[in-house]
Design a protein around this motif. Structure first.
Motif, PDB file in Angstrom:
ATOM      1  N   ARG A  63      46.256  46.898  27.665  1.00  0.00           N
ATOM      2  CA  ARG A  63      46.834  48.137  27.135  1.00  0.00           C
ATOM      3  C   ARG A  63      46.165  49.358  27.769  1.00  0.00           C
ATOM      4  O   ARG A  63      46.828  50.328  28.133  1.00  0.00           O
ATOM      5  N   GLU A  64      44.851  49.300  27.928  1.00  0.00           N
ATOM      6  CA  GLU A  64      44.134  50.425  28.531  1.00  0.00           C
ATOM      7  C   GLU A  64      44.452  50.536  30.016  1.00  0.00           C
ATOM      8  O   GLU A  64      44.599  51.645  30.548  1.00  0.00           O
ATOM      9  N   VAL A  77      36.907  54.072  30.524  1.00  0.00           N
ATOM     10  CA  VAL A  77      37.193  54.246  29.097  1.00  0.00           C
ATOM     11  C   VAL A  77      36.585  53.116  28.276  1.00  0.00           C
ATOM     12  O   VAL A  77      36.076  53.338  27.164  1.00  0.00           O
ATOM     13  N   LEU A  78      36.611  51.901  28.824  1.00  0.00           N
ATOM     14  CA  LEU A  78      36.128  50.728  28.086  1.00  0.00           C
ATOM     15  C   LEU A  78      34.625  50.508  28.237  1.00  0.00           C
ATOM     16  O   LEU A  78      34.078  49.560  27.658  1.00  0.00           O
ATOM     17  N   HIS A  79      33.981  51.380  29.036  1.00  0.00           N
ATOM     18  CA  HIS A  79      32.522  51.300  29.235  1.00  0.00           C
ATOM     19  C   HIS A  79      32.110  49.937  29.802  1.00  0.00           C
ATOM     20  O   HIS A  79      31.198  49.272  29.300  1.00  0.00           O
ATOM     21  N   THR A 129      32.606  47.465  33.825  1.00  0.00           N
ATOM     22  CA  THR A 129      32.846  47.579  35.258  1.00  0.00           C
ATOM     23  C   THR A 129      34.296  47.244  35.598  1.00  0.00           C
ATOM     24  O   THR A 129      34.950  46.494  34.854  1.00  0.00           O
ATOM     25  N   PRO A 130      34.828  47.776  36.707  1.00  0.00           N
ATOM     26  CA  PRO A 130      36.167  47.377  37.142  1.00  0.00           C
ATOM     27  C   PRO A 130      36.285  45.870  37.347  1.00  0.00           C
ATOM     28  O   PRO A 130      37.345  45.292  37.085  1.00  0.00           O
ATOM     29  N   SER A 131      35.193  45.238  37.804  1.00  0.00           N
ATOM     30  CA  SER A 131      35.214  43.787  37.989  1.00  0.00           C
ATOM     31  C   SER A 131      35.446  43.072  36.662  1.00  0.00           C
ATOM     32  O   SER A 131      36.205  42.096  36.589  1.00  0.00           O
ATOM     33  N   ALA A 132      34.802  43.576  35.593  1.00  0.00           N
ATOM     34  CA  ALA A 132      34.970  42.955  34.276  1.00  0.00           C
ATOM     35  C   ALA A 132      36.410  43.106  33.785  1.00  0.00           C
ATOM     36  O   ALA A 132      36.988  42.184  33.201  1.00  0.00           O
ATOM     37  N   VAL A 133      36.996  44.265  34.035  1.00  0.00           N
ATOM     38  CA  VAL A 133      38.395  44.486  33.654  1.00  0.00           C
ATOM     39  C   VAL A 133      39.295  43.519  34.426  1.00  0.00           C
ATOM     40  O   VAL A 133      40.189  42.882  33.853  1.00  0.00           O
TER      41      VAL A 133
END
Length: 304
Positions: free
Chosen positions: A11-12, A25-27, A29-33
Motif C-alpha cells: 500500500r505504501e 516512510v516505513l523507516h 531500507t529499499p532492499s527490505a521493501v
C-alpha cells in the motif's frame, strides 16, 4: 493466507510510487521493501508490481490488493475510534471542507448542529477534495464537503470508492470585472452572458490552479489564448487584484466577495462550473455516523 504486514508495505509503495520513497516512510531500507514485495508475490503466485527505472506501477493483482489494504486500514481506524469513544466521555466529529465552502456554506449548518449537540467536539479540516476524500475513506474525517469539475462524481452507487456522494448542486464560475470595465458596461446595456472569445484580449487573474486548468480547457474550445497576470491560491486576493485594475478573474460563485466596485458576470455556455457534494464513508457506523448524516442533512437543506 495474505500477510497483512506485506499488504501494508505494498500500500505504501503504491502511494509513493517507488521502493525508495516507501522505505523512507516505513523507516527501513529499499532492499527490505523489495524483499517484502517479493515474498508477497511468491505467496500469491502472481506479480503485484511492475518494476522500471522510473519506479513501480501496480499490476491488476496489485491494484486489487491495494483496494483491500485501503479497506482494511479504514476498518482498523474506524474500530480504533469506536474503542476510544467507548472509553471517552466526549463525542468527536471531524469535518473536512475546502476553503470557500468553509466560509459560505458550512457555518450556518454548523451553528445549528452545535446548538443541537453542544456535547460534540467538532474538528474542521481545511482540505481540497484530493485530500479530504481519502481522509473520509481512511477514517481521518467523518464528512467531507467537496467538489468535482467536469466528468462523473468521485463516488457512485456500487463502486469501489468506499464513499457515498450526495450532490449539493452547481457552483458556476463567474467573470469578475471592475464595475467601470467596458464589458461590464456592455452587459448593463445588453444583459447577455459574454462569450469567452469576447474577453480574449484581457489579462486574467486566476483564483486557483484548478480554475486555471479549467479556464484553459474552455479557452481551447473557444480558440482563445489566455494572457495570465497572476495565478493565486486565494479568491479574495484575486478579487483584490481585479479591484486594483491588474486584470479580470474567474471566481466560483461561492467565492465571490460582493465587493461594491466589482461585478460578477456569467459566461455564455458552455461555461465552467464546479459540482458540489458531500462525501460519507460507507463503512462508518454508530453515533459518529449518525451525527455526520445529520450534519449532511443540514448542509443539504442550507444549499437547497
Amino acid at each position: 493466507m495474505i500477510d497483512v504486514q506485506r499488504l501494508a508495505v505494498l500500500r505504501e509503495v503504491a502511494r509513493r510510487g517507488s521502493f525508495n520513497q516507501a522505505a523512507t516512510v516505513l523507516h527501513c531500507t529499499p532492499s527490505a521493501v523489495s524483499q517484502q514485495i517479493a515474498a508477497l508475490e511468491r505467496s500469491l503466485g502472481a506479480p503485484v508490481v511492475e518494476r522500471s527505472t522510473r519506479g513501480v506501477t501496480l499490476t491488476d493483482a496489485g491494484r486489487l490488493l491495494v483496494e483491500a489494504a485501503d479497506a482494511i486500514a479504514a476498518e482498523l481506524v474506524d474500530t480504533q475510534q469506536r474503542i476510544e469513544r467507548l472509553t471517552a466521555e466526549r463525542t468527536a466529529l471531524t469535518v473536512a471542507t475546502f476553503a470557500s465552502a468553509g466560509r459560505r456554506l458550512l457555518p450556518p449548518a454548523l451553528a445549528e448542529f452545535v446548538a443541537r449537540h453542544p456535547e460534540v467536539e467538532l474538528t474542521v479540516l481545511e482540505a481540497e477534495p484530493e485530500e479530504s476524500l481519502p481522509a473520509v475513506r481512511e477514517g481521518r474525517a467523518d464528512l467531507a464537503l467537496a467538489y468535482h469539475l467536469e466528468g462523473p462524481p468521485p463516488a457512485r452507487p456500487g463502486d469501489r470508492s468506499g464513499l457515498d456522494w450526495t450532490p449539493l448542486g452547481e457552483d458556476p464560475l463567474r467573470v469578475v470585472l471592475p464595475r467601470r470595465h467596458p464589458a461590464a458596461a456592455r452587459h448593463r446595456e445588453r444583459p447577455e452572458p459574454p462569450h469567452l472569445a469576447e474577453l480574449a484580449d484581457q489579462r486574467w487573474i486566476l483564483g486557483c490552479h484548478k480554475s486555471a486548468a479549467q479556464l484553459a480547457r474552455h479557452a481551447d474550445l473557444a480558440g482563445v489564448e489566455l494572457r495570465v497576470s497572476c495565478t493565486a491560491t486565494d479568491y479574495d486576493f484575486a478579487q483584490s487584484l481585479v479591484h486594483a485594475g491588474v486584470g479580470i478573474a474567474l471566481i466560483p460563485e461561492i467565492g465571490l466577495t460582493g465587493h461594491p466596485e466589482l461585478v460578477a458576470l456569467p459566461l455564455a455556455e458552455p461555461s465552467p462550473r464546479r459540482h458540489l457534494g458531500l462525501a460519507l464513508s460507507r463503512r462508518r457506523r454508530g453515533h459518529a455516523a449518525r451525527l455526520a448524516e445529520e450534519l449532511a442533512a443540514l448542509l443539504t437543506a442550507e444549499r437547497g
